[in-house]
Design a protein around this motif. Structure first.
Motif, mmCIF file in Angstrom:
data_model
loop_
_atom_site.group_PDB
_atom_site.id
_atom_site.type_symbol
_atom_site.label_atom_id
_atom_site.label_comp_id
_atom_site.label_asym_id
_atom_site.label_seq_id
_atom_site.Cartn_x
_atom_site.Cartn_y
_atom_site.Cartn_z
ATOM 1 N N GLN A 154 0.793 -1.226 0.000
ATOM 2 C CA GLN A 154 0.000 0.000 0.000
ATOM 3 C C GLN A 154 0.827 1.279 0.000
ATOM 4 O OE1 GLN A 154 -2.310 -0.491 3.573
ATOM 5 N NE2 GLN A 154 -0.720 0.379 4.892
ATOM 6 N N ASN A 155 2.108 1.183 0.337
ATOM 7 C CA ASN A 155 2.932 2.387 0.410
ATOM 8 C C ASN A 155 3.975 2.489 -0.705
ATOM 9 O OD1 ASN A 155 1.826 3.516 2.861
ATOM 10 N ND2 ASN A 155 2.824 1.843 3.963
ATOM 11 N N LYS A 156 3.857 1.662 -1.728
ATOM 12 C CA LYS A 156 4.846 1.687 -2.812
ATOM 13 C C LYS A 156 4.759 2.954 -3.648
ATOM 14 C CE LYS A 156 7.546 -0.592 -4.134
ATOM 15 N NZ LYS A 156 8.996 -0.532 -3.846
ATOM 16 N N ALA A 157 3.638 3.654 -3.609
ATOM 17 C CA ALA A 157 3.493 4.887 -4.397
ATOM 18 C C ALA A 157 3.573 6.127 -3.506
ATOM 19 C CB ALA A 157 2.180 4.874 -5.168
ATOM 20 N N THR A 158 4.264 6.001 -2.388
ATOM 21 C CA THR A 158 4.406 7.121 -1.457
ATOM 22 C C THR A 158 5.033 8.332 -2.141
ATOM 23 O OG1 THR A 158 4.598 5.678 0.473
ATOM 24 C CG2 THR A 158 5.555 7.871 0.674
ATOM 25 N N LEU A 159 4.430 9.506 -1.943
ATOM 26 C CA LEU A 159 4.930 10.779 -2.477
ATOM 27 C C LEU A 159 4.988 10.801 -4.009
ATOM 28 C CD1 LEU A 159 7.751 11.509 0.113
ATOM 29 C CD2 LEU A 159 5.469 12.526 0.014
ATOM 30 N N ASP A 160 4.129 10.056 -4.653
ATOM 31 C CA ASP A 160 4.026 10.115 -6.110
ATOM 32 C C ASP A 160 3.640 11.545 -6.517
ATOM 33 O OD1 ASP A 160 3.036 10.049 -8.778
ATOM 34 O OD2 ASP A 160 2.600 7.907 -8.580
ATOM 35 N N PRO A 161 4.440 12.228 -7.336
ATOM 36 C CA PRO A 161 4.162 13.631 -7.671
ATOM 37 C C PRO A 161 2.919 13.827 -8.528
ATOM 38 C CG PRO A 161 5.966 12.802 -9.005
ATOM 39 C CD PRO A 161 5.674 11.739 -7.978
ATOM 40 N N PHE A 162 2.362 12.743 -9.073
ATOM 41 C CA PHE A 162 1.171 12.854 -9.910
ATOM 42 C C PHE A 162 -0.109 12.493 -9.149
ATOM 43 C CE2 PHE A 162 4.720 12.102 -12.825
ATOM 44 C CZ PHE A 162 4.545 13.142 -13.713
ATOM 45 N N ARG A 163 0.020 12.305 -7.839
ATOM 46 C CA ARG A 163 -1.144 12.014 -7.011
ATOM 47 C C ARG A 163 -1.182 13.017 -5.856
ATOM 48 N NH1 ARG A 163 -0.888 5.742 -5.533
ATOM 49 N NH2 ARG A 163 -3.061 6.129 -4.964
ATOM 50 N N PRO A 164 -2.351 13.288 -5.296
ATOM 51 C CA PRO A 164 -2.438 14.227 -4.170
ATOM 52 C C PRO A 164 -1.561 13.780 -3.002
ATOM 53 C CG PRO A 164 -4.615 13.747 -5.042
ATOM 54 C CD PRO A 164 -3.681 12.789 -5.719
ATOM 55 N N GLU A 165 -0.941 14.750 -2.354
ATOM 56 C CA GLU A 165 -0.054 14.455 -1.235
ATOM 57 C C GLU A 165 -0.865 13.991 -0.031
ATOM 58 O OE1 GLU A 165 3.989 16.677 -0.272
ATOM 59 O OE2 GLU A 165 2.284 17.751 0.600
ATOM 60 N N ARG A 166 -0.414 12.905 0.604
ATOM 61 C CA ARG A 166 -1.097 12.379 1.779
ATOM 62 C C ARG A 166 -0.344 12.782 3.046
ATOM 63 N NH1 ARG A 166 -1.882 6.071 1.192
ATOM 64 N NH2 ARG A 166 0.410 6.233 1.273
ATOM 65 N N PRO A 167 -1.029 13.226 4.080
ATOM 66 C CA PRO A 167 -0.368 13.641 5.322
ATOM 67 C C PRO A 167 0.516 12.546 5.918
ATOM 68 C CG PRO A 167 -2.664 14.323 5.343
ATOM 69 C CD PRO A 167 -2.491 13.443 4.140
ATOM 70 N N GLU A 168 0.073 11.297 5.826
ATOM 71 C CA GLU A 168 0.866 10.210 6.406
ATOM 72 C C GLU A 168 2.176 9.988 5.650
ATOM 73 O OE1 GLU A 168 -2.588 8.139 4.124
ATOM 74 O OE2 GLU A 168 -2.185 10.025 5.176
ATOM 75 N N ASP A 169 2.181 10.290 4.336
ATOM 76 C CA ASP A 169 3.415 10.181 3.564
ATOM 77 C C ASP A 169 4.416 11.262 3.976
ATOM 78 O OD1 ASP A 169 2.204 8.130 2.229
ATOM 79 O OD2 ASP A 169 1.830 9.261 0.380
ATOM 80 N N VAL A 170 3.906 12.476 4.169
ATOM 81 C CA VAL A 170 4.761 13.586 4.594
ATOM 82 C C VAL A 170 5.334 13.316 5.976
ATOM 83 C CG1 VAL A 170 4.837 16.051 5.118
ATOM 84 C CG2 VAL A 170 3.484 15.236 3.182
ATOM 85 N N GLU A 171 4.512 12.762 6.849
ATOM 86 C CA GLU A 171 4.968 12.452 8.205
ATOM 87 C C GLU A 171 6.077 11.410 8.183
ATOM 88 O OE1 GLU A 171 5.184 13.151 12.143
ATOM 89 O OE2 GLU A 171 3.878 14.189 10.699
ATOM 90 N N HIS A 172 5.928 10.418 7.302
ATOM 91 C CA HIS A 172 6.964 9.385 7.187
ATOM 92 C C HIS A 172 8.273 9.988 6.672
ATOM 93 C CE1 HIS A 172 8.727 5.437 6.596
ATOM 94 N NE2 HIS A 172 9.054 5.809 5.365
#
Length: 292
Positions: A154-172
């Motif tokens: 579920q986290n393989k696309a973390t911080l993908d620039p073509f998808r909306p930024e997720r708060p949990e990704d930024v926190e990681h």
């Protein structure tokens, strides 16, 4: 007396001065070879130069000239550690001279010196970690492009620039940055120790002039490399720059030289040129952070 005959004499009869090897580290710190549009620093590119410098038997010290706005924290620490390992193995004093800028990873490498010298106008410090990128969510929506991502995990696309930024990704990402930042802080403290001033902004990523860096304990003295070496080893001291050996067509050794020597197609040259231009733009942005 001819120089060849002079070398045959015992040291006490020679008039030549002490020779200090100088290794110049210039550019952004990153894995991979330098290209035609930029110089870079990595362990792979500088290790042979450091080995040659520290292997000069009669040299009591090795001088490192650093001019870098930073880059890869891993490569920075690898170069730092190689310098310290060689210094311990060969029992050499290490003098680091900072040129225009020794910031972020450039300052990490500078900490390998037993003595750090800077010009009053040198930019030093920037003890912090930064990550940057772009978001293209609205752009692809406007031009009618649909982003399709399929992952196992579920986290393989973390911080993908073509998808909306997720708060949990930024926190990681911030958690990872804190780990890297603490490693940097510990390294600086281990090398500078009680020389460091008790300043609240010392480890916040701020950077200073060499003049202010002296007050903060980031550098040991102001000046230039030749003057410092003369102070240590006398007026007759000689600086011997350790540089890469030139290969075919006078190109310096490295991946770029071997590609040309092996023969490259027009497509290869075009791809390399495009990649080098992007690298040059990224490097320009790093230098610009420090007003250079």
């Amino acid at each position: 007396m001819p120089s060849r005959l002079t070398k045959l004499l015992p040291k006490r009869f020679r008039s030549e001065g002490t020779v200090i090897p100088v290794v110049r580290l210039q550019g952004v710190i990153m894995a991979g070879a330098s290209g035609p549009f930029r110089q870079s620093i990595s362990l792979a590119s500088v290790a042979p130069l450091l080995e040659r410098a520290f292997s000069m038997k009669d040299a009591p010290a090795v001088a490192i000239s650093i001019n870098s706005p930073g880059g890869s924290p891993v490569q920075s620490r690898l170069v730092f550690q190689r310098i310290r390992d060689l210094a311990a193995e060969k029992k050499k004093h290490v003098i680091v001279a900072c040129e225009d800028v020794a910031a972020s990873g450039g300052y990490m490498i500078a900490c390998a010196g037993d003595e750090i010298v800077a010009d009053p106008s040198t930019v030093v410090g920037s003890i912090g970690v930064v990550s940057g990128g772009f978001g293209f969510v609205e752009l692809i929506r406007k031009i009618g492009v649909e982003r399709r991502v399929h992952t196992a995990g579920q986290n393989k696309a973390t911080l993908d620039p073509f998808r909306p930024e997720r708060p949990e990704d930024v926190e990681h990402l911030k958690s990872l940055q804190l780990d890297v930042h603490q490693t940097f802080i510990d390294l600086v403290k281990s090398r500078r120790g009680t020389k460091l001033a008790d300043h609240p902004d010392l480890f916040t990523g701020l950077f200073w002039s060499g003049l202010r860096g002296l007050d903060l304990g980031l550098v040991d003295r102001l000046g230039d490399l030749r003057t410092v070496l003369r102070d240590h080893y006398g007026e007759t001291v000689k600086l011997q720059v350790i540089s890469q050996k030139r290969g075919l067509f006078g190109l310096r050794g490295g991946a770029g030289a071997s590609r040309l020597a092996g023969g490259a197609t027009l497509q290869d040259v075009g791809a390399t040129l495009a990649s080098s231009l992007v690298d040059a733009a990224e490097e320009r942005a790093l230098w610009a952070r420090y007003g250079l």
